[in-house]
Design a protein around this motif. Structure first.
Motif, PDB file in Angstrom:
ATOM      1  N   ASP A  78       0.795  -1.234   0.000  1.00 59.93           N
ATOM      2  CA  ASP A  78       0.000   0.000   0.000  1.00 59.93           C
ATOM      3  C   ASP A  78       0.825   1.279   0.000  1.00 59.93           C
ATOM      4  OD1 ASP A  78       0.991   0.103   2.600  1.00 59.93           O
ATOM      5  OD2 ASP A  78      -0.969  -0.062   3.569  1.00 59.93           O
ATOM      6  N   GLY A  79       2.151   1.184  -0.070  1.00 62.25           N
ATOM      7  CA  GLY A  79       2.998   2.363  -0.112  1.00 62.25           C
ATOM      8  C   GLY A  79       3.222   3.024   1.239  1.00 62.25           C
ATOM      9  N   SER A  80       2.810   2.364   2.304  1.00 63.79           N
ATOM     10  CA  SER A  80       2.974   2.947   3.641  1.00 63.79           C
ATOM     11  C   SER A  80       4.385   2.756   4.192  1.00 63.79           C
ATOM     12  CB  SER A  80       1.955   2.341   4.617  1.00 63.79           C
ATOM     13  OG  SER A  80       2.155   0.943   4.734  1.00 63.79           O
ATOM     14  N   VAL A  81       5.106   1.773   3.697  1.00 63.03           N
ATOM     15  CA  VAL A  81       6.448   1.465   4.186  1.00 63.03           C
ATOM     16  C   VAL A  81       7.484   1.650   3.077  1.00 63.03           C
ATOM     17  CG1 VAL A  81       7.922  -0.352   5.153  1.00 63.03           C
ATOM     18  CG2 VAL A  81       5.535  -0.143   5.891  1.00 63.03           C
ATOM     19  N   ALA A  82       7.147   1.213   1.885  1.00 65.26           N
ATOM     20  CA  ALA A  82       8.050   1.251   0.733  1.00 65.26           C
ATOM     21  C   ALA A  82       7.196   1.250  -0.525  1.00 65.26           C
ATOM     22  CB  ALA A  82       8.969   0.035   0.748  1.00 65.26           C
ATOM     23  N   LEU A  83       7.817   1.525  -1.654  1.00 68.94           N
ATOM     24  CA  LEU A  83       7.125   1.465  -2.936  1.00 68.94           C
ATOM     25  C   LEU A  83       7.563   0.210  -3.663  1.00 68.94           C
ATOM     26  CD1 LEU A  83       7.397   5.213  -4.023  1.00 68.94           C
ATOM     27  CD2 LEU A  83       5.485   4.041  -2.895  1.00 68.94           C
ATOM     28  N   ILE A  84       6.586  -0.577  -4.096  1.00 66.27           N
ATOM     29  CA  ILE A  84       6.851  -1.863  -4.732  1.00 66.27           C
ATOM     30  C   ILE A  84       6.625  -1.750  -6.230  1.00 66.27           C
ATOM     31  CG2 ILE A  84       6.140  -4.285  -4.861  1.00 66.27           C
ATOM     32  CD1 ILE A  84       5.408  -4.065  -1.863  1.00 66.27           C
ATOM     33  N   ALA A  85       7.596  -2.247  -6.996  1.00 66.52           N
ATOM     34  CA  ALA A  85       7.524  -2.204  -8.457  1.00 66.52           C
ATOM     35  C   ALA A  85       8.095  -3.489  -9.025  1.00 66.52           C
ATOM     36  CB  ALA A  85       8.312  -1.005  -8.976  1.00 66.52           C
ATOM     37  N   ASP A  86       7.369  -4.101  -9.937  1.00 61.73           N
ATOM     38  CA  ASP A  86       7.821  -5.363 -10.508  1.00 61.73           C
ATOM     39  C   ASP A  86       8.165  -5.296 -11.988  1.00 61.73           C
ATOM     40  OD1 ASP A  86       7.847  -6.956  -8.196  1.00 61.73           O
ATOM     41  OD2 ASP A  86       5.667  -7.147  -8.270  1.00 61.73           O
ATOM     42  N   ASP A  87       8.186  -4.108 -12.556  1.00 60.92           N
ATOM     43  CA  ASP A  87       8.650  -3.956 -13.932  1.00 60.92           C
ATOM     44  C   ASP A  87       9.446  -2.662 -14.027  1.00 60.92           C
ATOM     45  OD1 ASP A  87       6.896  -1.683 -14.914  1.00 60.92           O
ATOM     46  OD2 ASP A  87       5.333  -3.147 -14.429  1.00 60.92           O
ATOM     47  N   ASP A  88      10.185  -2.531 -15.107  1.00 59.13           N
ATOM     48  CA  ASP A  88      11.090  -1.395 -15.239  1.00 59.13           C
ATOM     49  C   ASP A  88      10.365  -0.053 -15.224  1.00 59.13           C
ATOM     50  OD1 ASP A  88      10.025  -2.143 -17.729  1.00 59.13           O
ATOM     51  OD2 ASP A  88      11.782  -1.494 -18.839  1.00 59.13           O
ATOM     52  N   ALA A  89       9.222   0.051 -15.888  1.00 59.23           N
ATOM     53  CA  ALA A  89       8.495   1.325 -15.926  1.00 59.23           C
ATOM     54  C   ALA A  89       8.025   1.735 -14.529  1.00 59.23           C
ATOM     55  CB  ALA A  89       7.310   1.238 -16.887  1.00 59.23           C
ATOM     56  N   ALA A  90       7.487   0.792 -13.778  1.00 61.61           N
ATOM     57  CA  ALA A  90       7.025   1.105 -12.419  1.00 61.61           C
ATOM     58  C   ALA A  90       8.203   1.430 -11.509  1.00 61.61           C
ATOM     59  CB  ALA A  90       6.221  -0.069 -11.859  1.00 61.61           C
ATOM     60  N   PHE A  91       9.304   0.712 -11.661  1.00 60.91           N
ATOM     61  CA  PHE A  91      10.482   0.965 -10.824  1.00 60.91           C
ATOM     62  C   PHE A  91      10.995   2.389 -11.082  1.00 60.91           C
ATOM     63  CE2 PHE A  91      12.726  -2.064  -8.103  1.00 60.91           C
ATOM     64  CZ  PHE A  91      13.749  -1.259  -7.612  1.00 60.91           C
ATOM     65  N   GLU A  92      11.102   2.757 -12.348  1.00 65.12           N
ATOM     66  CA  GLU A  92      11.567   4.106 -12.710  1.00 65.12           C
ATOM     67  C   GLU A  92      10.577   5.161 -12.204  1.00 65.12           C
ATOM     68  OE1 GLU A  92      12.088   6.670 -16.753  1.00 65.12           O
ATOM     69  OE2 GLU A  92      12.885   4.616 -16.804  1.00 65.12           O
ATOM     70  N   ARG A  93       9.294   4.926 -12.393  1.00 68.07           N
ATOM     71  CA  ARG A  93       8.253   5.876 -11.955  1.00 68.07           C
ATOM     72  C   ARG A  93       8.319   6.090 -10.442  1.00 68.07           C
ATOM     73  NH1 ARG A  93       4.508   3.417 -14.158  1.00 68.07           N
ATOM     74  NH2 ARG A  93       3.681   2.252 -12.410  1.00 68.07           N
ATOM     75  N   HIS A  94       8.411   5.008  -9.676  1.00 68.03           N
ATOM     76  CA  HIS A  94       8.474   5.126  -8.212  1.00 68.03           C
ATOM     77  C   HIS A  94       9.743   5.837  -7.765  1.00 68.03           C
ATOM     78  CE1 HIS A  94       4.807   3.119  -7.483  1.00 68.03           C
ATOM     79  NE2 HIS A  94       5.227   1.871  -7.565  1.00 68.03           N
ATOM     80  N   LEU A  95      10.872   5.509  -8.393  1.00 62.61           N
ATOM     81  CA  LEU A  95      12.111   6.188  -8.017  1.00 62.61           C
ATOM     82  C   LEU A  95      12.048   7.677  -8.356  1.00 62.61           C
ATOM     83  CD1 LEU A  95      14.974   3.661  -8.732  1.00 62.61           C
ATOM     84  CD2 LEU A  95      14.537   4.878  -6.607  1.00 62.61           C
ATOM     85  N   CYS A  96      11.476   8.012  -9.499  1.00 65.56           N
ATOM     86  CA  CYS A  96      11.330   9.439  -9.841  1.00 65.56           C
ATOM     87  C   CYS A  96      10.471  10.149  -8.807  1.00 65.56           C
ATOM     88  CB  CYS A  96      10.729   9.594 -11.233  1.00 65.56           C
ATOM     89  SG  CYS A  96      11.945   9.384 -12.546  1.00 65.56           S
ATOM     90  N   ARG A  97       9.419   9.516  -8.352  1.00 63.06           N
ATOM     91  CA  ARG A  97       8.570  10.135  -7.326  1.00 63.06           C
ATOM     92  C   ARG A  97       9.371  10.384  -6.053  1.00 63.06           C
ATOM     93  NH1 ARG A  97       3.842   6.962  -5.764  1.00 63.06           N
ATOM     94  NH2 ARG A  97       3.274   8.894  -4.712  1.00 63.06           N
ATOM     95  N   VAL A  98      10.132   9.389  -5.621  1.00 68.23           N
ATOM     96  CA  VAL A  98      10.934   9.543  -4.393  1.00 68.23           C
ATOM     97  C   VAL A  98      12.010  10.617  -4.594  1.00 68.23           C
ATOM     98  CG1 VAL A  98      12.557   8.394  -2.845  1.00 68.23           C
ATOM     99  CG2 VAL A  98      10.494   7.203  -3.567  1.00 68.23           C
ATOM    100  N   LEU A  99      12.631  10.624  -5.757  1.00 70.32           N
ATOM    101  CA  LEU A  99      13.715  11.562  -6.015  1.00 70.32           C
ATOM    102  C   LEU A  99      13.231  12.999  -6.184  1.00 70.32           C
ATOM    103  CD1 LEU A  99      15.705   9.322  -8.478  1.00 70.32           C
ATOM    104  CD2 LEU A  99      16.612  10.231  -6.336  1.00 70.32           C
ATOM    105  N   LEU A 100      12.085  13.176  -6.809  1.00 71.63           N
ATOM    106  CA  LEU A 100      11.653  14.511  -7.205  1.00 71.63           C
ATOM    107  C   LEU A 100      10.512  15.098  -6.384  1.00 71.63           C
ATOM    108  CD1 LEU A 100      11.870  13.890 -11.067  1.00 71.63           C
ATOM    109  CD2 LEU A 100      13.573  14.992  -9.588  1.00 71.63           C
ATOM    110  N   GLU A 101       9.839  14.282  -5.591  1.00 69.31           N
ATOM    111  CA  GLU A 101       8.700  14.761  -4.798  1.00 69.31           C
ATOM    112  C   GLU A 101       9.003  14.580  -3.311  1.00 69.31           C
ATOM    113  OE1 GLU A 101       5.004  12.962  -6.155  1.00 69.31           O
ATOM    114  OE2 GLU A 101       5.820  12.820  -8.189  1.00 69.31           O
TER     115      GLU A 101
END
Length: 182
Positions: free
Chosen positions: A152-175
């Motif tokens: 649910d994103g309360s502890v960490a962001l979970i991504a199982d493909d490259d697009a989701a992994f990049e999207r989640h990292l961009c959110r953490v890095l930029l927001e």
């Protein structure tokens, strides 16, 4: 937090590169996620903590990278990727083994820990320091499952493909609000 001493944004990974699941995870991350991520976050660095792949076997045989056969050197975290031999210019820093004090300083300087484990051999204890010290984590469900990290994103962001992994990292890095919520 999230900036190296040189004022550059950093993400990082902790693991023993001699363990195939760790090297395969970083190989996938470098091939599938890193190019797009660096394009969106110029200057981003990937900090890799732990033995590099093939460090232990080479040391036991007294070999260095240059002494390998013509099949190509299997040296460093980036071997097998387009970044092999170009790690520094590609934003990839291999730090080797760190003391506990240095490990804490390093991890808490990251904007996020990446754990792109694709195949698990058990509990990823590498997550424990990041959880303890409040370092945001982006990981696969394979890495999250043994510690029952919720999706649910309360502890960490979970991504199982490259697009989701990049999207989640961009959110953490930029927001900042995303980074602070993890």
């Amino acid at each position: 937090a999230g900036w190296s001493a040189g004022g550059v944004p950093c993400v990082g990974f902790v693991g023993n590169g001699v363990t195939p699941t760790n090297h395969l995870a970083i190989e996938w991350f470098l091939d599938q996620v890193w190019p797009g991520l660096r394009a969106k976050v110029p200057g981003l660095r990937l900090r890799l903590v732990g033995l590099r792949p093939d460090d232990r076997p080479k040391k036991l045989r007294g070999e260095g990278c240059a002494q390998r056969g013509s099949g190509g050197a299997r040296c460093g975290w980036a071997w097998g990727t387009r970044f092999a031999g170009r790690e520094e210019e590609s934003g990839i820093d291999s730090l080797g083994f760190l003391s506990e004090q240095d490990m804490r300083a390093e991890l808490t300087s990251w904007r996020a820990m990446v754990v792109p484990i694709l195949h698990s051999t058990g509990v990823n204890t590498k997550l424990l320091p990041a959880l303890q010290w409040g370092v945001p984590i982006v990981l696969t469900s394979v890495a999250a499952t043994p510690l029952a990290i919720p999706a649910d994103g309360s502890v960490a962001l979970i991504a199982d493909d490259d697009a989701a992994f990049e999207r989640h990292l961009c959110r953490v890095l930029l927001e900042p609000q995303v980074r602070l919520s993890l």
